[in-house]
Design an enzyme around this catalytic site. Structure first.
Site, PDB file in Angstrom:
ATOM      1  CE  LYS A 147      54.204 -30.728  -8.787  1.00 13.89           C
ATOM      2  NZ  LYS A 147      54.959 -29.410 -10.017  1.00 13.89           N
TER       3      LYS A 147
HETATM    4  C1  LIG Z   1      48.643 -29.147  -7.106  1.00 15.51           C
HETATM    5  C2  LIG Z   1      49.164 -28.633  -8.670  1.00 15.51           C
HETATM    6  N1  LIG Z   1      48.195 -28.419 -10.049  1.00 15.51           N
HETATM    7  C3  LIG Z   1      49.398 -27.213 -10.536  1.00 15.51           C
HETATM    8  C4  LIG Z   1      50.548 -27.534 -10.599  1.00 15.51           C
HETATM    9  C5  LIG Z   1      51.047 -26.332 -11.516  1.00 15.51           C
HETATM   10  O1  LIG Z   1      52.344 -27.770 -12.902  1.00 15.51           O
HETATM   11  P1  LIG Z   1      52.780 -27.611 -13.592  1.00 15.51           P
HETATM   12  O2  LIG Z   1      53.828 -26.359 -12.892  1.00 15.51           O
HETATM   13  O3  LIG Z   1      53.106 -28.291 -14.063  1.00 15.51           O
HETATM   14  O4  LIG Z   1      52.523 -26.498 -14.696  1.00 15.51           O
HETATM   15  C6  LIG Z   1      51.316 -27.362  -9.803  1.00 15.51           C
HETATM   16  C7  LIG Z   1      52.433 -27.186  -9.164  1.00 15.51           C
HETATM   17  O5  LIG Z   1      53.920 -27.611 -10.297  1.00 15.51           O
HETATM   18  C8  LIG Z   1      50.711 -28.247  -8.245  1.00 15.51           C
HETATM   19  O6  LIG Z   1      51.692 -28.556  -7.125  1.00 15.51           O
HETATM   20  N1  LIG Z   2      54.128 -26.258  -8.933  1.00 17.08           N
HETATM   21  C1  LIG Z   2      55.507 -26.757  -8.305  1.00 17.08           C
HETATM   22  C2  LIG Z   2      56.642 -25.868  -8.552  1.00 17.08           C
HETATM   23  C3  LIG Z   2      58.356 -26.423  -9.292  1.00 17.08           C
HETATM   24  O1  LIG Z   2      57.057 -27.063 -10.711  1.00 17.08           O
HETATM   25  P1  LIG Z   2      58.588 -27.930 -11.014  1.00 17.08           P
HETATM   26  O2  LIG Z   2      57.323 -29.017 -11.821  1.00 17.08           O
HETATM   27  O3  LIG Z   2      58.940 -27.611 -11.814  1.00 17.08           O
HETATM   28  O4  LIG Z   2      58.579 -29.145 -10.358  1.00 17.08           O
HETATM   29  C4  LIG Z   2      55.470 -27.493  -6.977  1.00 17.08           C
HETATM   30  O5  LIG Z   2      54.628 -28.202  -6.266  1.00 17.08           O
HETATM   31  O6  LIG Z   2      56.411 -27.425  -5.842  1.00 17.08           O
END
Ligand SMILES: Cc1ncc(COP(=O)(O)O)c(C=O)c1O
Ligand SMILES: N[C@@H](CCOP(=O)(O)O)C(=O)O
Length: 471
Positions: free
Chosen positions: A114
């Site tokens: 993120k």
């Molecule tokens: C460590 C981790 N891996 C994978 C994901 C999944 O990613 P996305 O929500 O973009 O599919 C998340 C949350 O978003 C996450 O925090």
């Molecule tokens: N896995 C995410 C969930 C939120 O997803 P986002 O990509 O829409 O912000 C988290 O860790 O919060």
């Protein structure tokens, strides 16, 4: 050229980049996507070989920004965002087997992918608010990683208050402490008595209450915000080019929850990057794998797993893909989303399903497979992965595919964010890097609230300083 953005539901105004950046959810409840997809030529992609991450980011991002920011400003925001990463490559590739790689996306300040988008988003939002003389109240939902990354990125932004909702008791200790030990007056961590889907539904409900949204000047940091996806497109380019693109195709296996990360891969492909397959890897909360296998998108209960950030059923960004697969027909999207809201399910027709299957594969890993993968990888390659990355590594291992095509698993978090799962699977204790370790000692500040829109809105209104004069 100035790009414009349309809502997947077709009933919100078409906006420019700065408005989309600050809008979050479209006013019709849909998500913004560019009205046209920019294309990068093979020569441009080839020129990324050996270039610094920030230079590739500038080339990939600027066609979506147009002149919303002066080019020099955009570049300096990008440079600053990635100067915060602890690996010179920003997102390094690590080889774990023959033609198998992990793309490590966790070298930023909060040890999860993120940070890659959030560090840039915070700078772009702060700049946009300064240009407009406005303040904003960020409301975000997190299953663990978005929250910490947002708080870290925005805690020094004077024009922004940040209120993050997370599911009480369902994030790891490290994830919770990353949100609760930050002592900044503009940061508020809220533990909601519910799951992540409840938190996300509360955020969307606040955006869909237009009086509240306008009164509190709400802004979004979840991947409903187009700029989050945009910044995530970049690492598909850097990694594919390092493995021979545009002359050689590459496949990606993506640990998936809210579908933002893998959708960013789809955007990279749409822009001209030769991606062979995009593989959606889910834990046992497998709504997306089921949808891609059967065409039926049906919400079932959320099960807590050792990859808690992927304990999600209602995946926001799948709507963006459905919009594309339906030939950009907003009426079809509205029908599906109404059915999802009312009956908890919708079914894709043969044509959109075939379009999705033409580009995506899907698979799931249960808890045993995930921990066995962490153990096996450590034994065979000496690589210690976090449980989210392990979900994708497990799916990748069981997937058929062209052995000549390099396969990249997205490494989305540092193993030290999830020590209990890592120790249980491997016996190894992953240490938190020094720049994060202090959070395990700090005092925690958080508010526990029920899963109730009125209560949450009252809390947001109390904490928001949206009506203050801008400094
Ligand atoms: C460590 C981790 N891996 C994978 C994901 C999944 O990613 P996305 O929500 O973009 O599919 C998340 C949350 O978003 C996450 O925090
Ligand atoms: N896995 C995410 C969930 C939120 O997803 P986002 O990509 O829409 O912000 C988290 O860790 O919060």
């Amino acid at each position: 050229m100035n790009p414009s953005y349309v809502s997947t539901r077709g009933e919100a105004p078409e906006l420019g980049f700065l408005d989309v950046l600050l809008a979050g959810l479209a006013r019709d409840g849909g998500l913004y996507v560019p009205s046209e997809w920019p294309h990068l030529s093979a020569e441009t992609i080839e020129s990324f070989a050996g270039a610094p991450y920030a230079a590739v980011a500038e080339a990939v991002i600027s066609p979506f920004v147009g002149d919303a920011f002066a080019p020099a400003d955009l570049r300096s925001m990008i440079d600053e965002a990635y100067a915060n990463f602890r690996h010179p490559a920003v997102a390094p590739l690590v080889q774990t087997g023959t033609n198998s790689f992990v793309l490590e996306l966790f070298h930023g300040p909060t040890l999860a992918f993120k940070d890659v988008a959030m560090q840039l988003l915070a700078r772009m939002m702060d700049r946009a608010l300064m240009l407009r003389g406005e303040r904003a109240t960020i409301v975000g939902a997190t299953s663990g990683d978005t929250g910490g990354a947002a708080i870290e990125a925005f805690r020094t932004c004077e024009r922004v208050d940040v209120i993050i909702l997370f599911p009480h008791g369902r994030v790891s200790d490290v994830q919770r402490r990353q949100m609760t030990t930050v002592d900044a007056p503009n940061v508020h961590a809220v533990a909601v008595e519910g799951n992540f889907d409840d938190c996300q539904a509360l955020v969307k409900a606040m955006f869909n209450d237009h009086r509240f949204r306008d009164g509190q000047k709400l802004a979004a940091v979840n991947s409903i915000n187009w700029a989050r996806i945009l910044a995530q497109v970049v690492y598909y380019f850097t990694s594919a080019v390092a493995l021979g693109a545009p002359h050689r195709p590459v496949s990606f296996v993506v640990p998936t929850g809210n579908f933002g990360d893998v959708f960013a891969g789809w955007v990279a492909k749409r822009m001209g990057l030769p991606i062979e397959r995009l593989v959606v890897a889910t834990n046992s909360n497998d709504i997306l794998a089921r949808t891609i296998e059967t065409g039926r998108c049906e919400v079932k209960g959320v099960h807590p797993t050792t990859s808690p950030s992927m304990d999600i059923q209602v995946s926001s960004n799948f709507e963006r893909l459905v919009f594309e697969a339906e030939g950009r027909d907003p009426a079809a999207v509205r029908r599906h989303m109404a059915s999802l809201g009312q009956a908890g399910a919708f079914t894709l027709g043969n044509t959109p399903l075939a379009a999705i299957r033409g580009e995506f594969d899907a698979g799931r890993a249960n808890e045993t497979e995930t921990s066995e993968t962490m153990r096996r990888l450590l034994r065979e390659s000496g690589y210690l992965s976090d449980p989210h990355t392990a979900v994708a590594l497990s799916v990748s291992q069981r997937l058929a595919g062209d052995p000549e095509v390099p396969r990249v698993v997205l490494g989305t978090a540092h193993p030290a964010k999830f020590p209990d799962a890592v120790i249980a699977a491997t016996g190894e204790h992953p240490d938190l890097p020094e720049h994060v370790a202090h959070i395990m000692q700090g005092a925690e500040r958080m508010t526990v609230l029920p899963n109730d829109l009125v209560t949450i809105q009252a809390f947001v209104a109390e904490k928001s300083r949206a009506s203050l004069e801008v400094v």
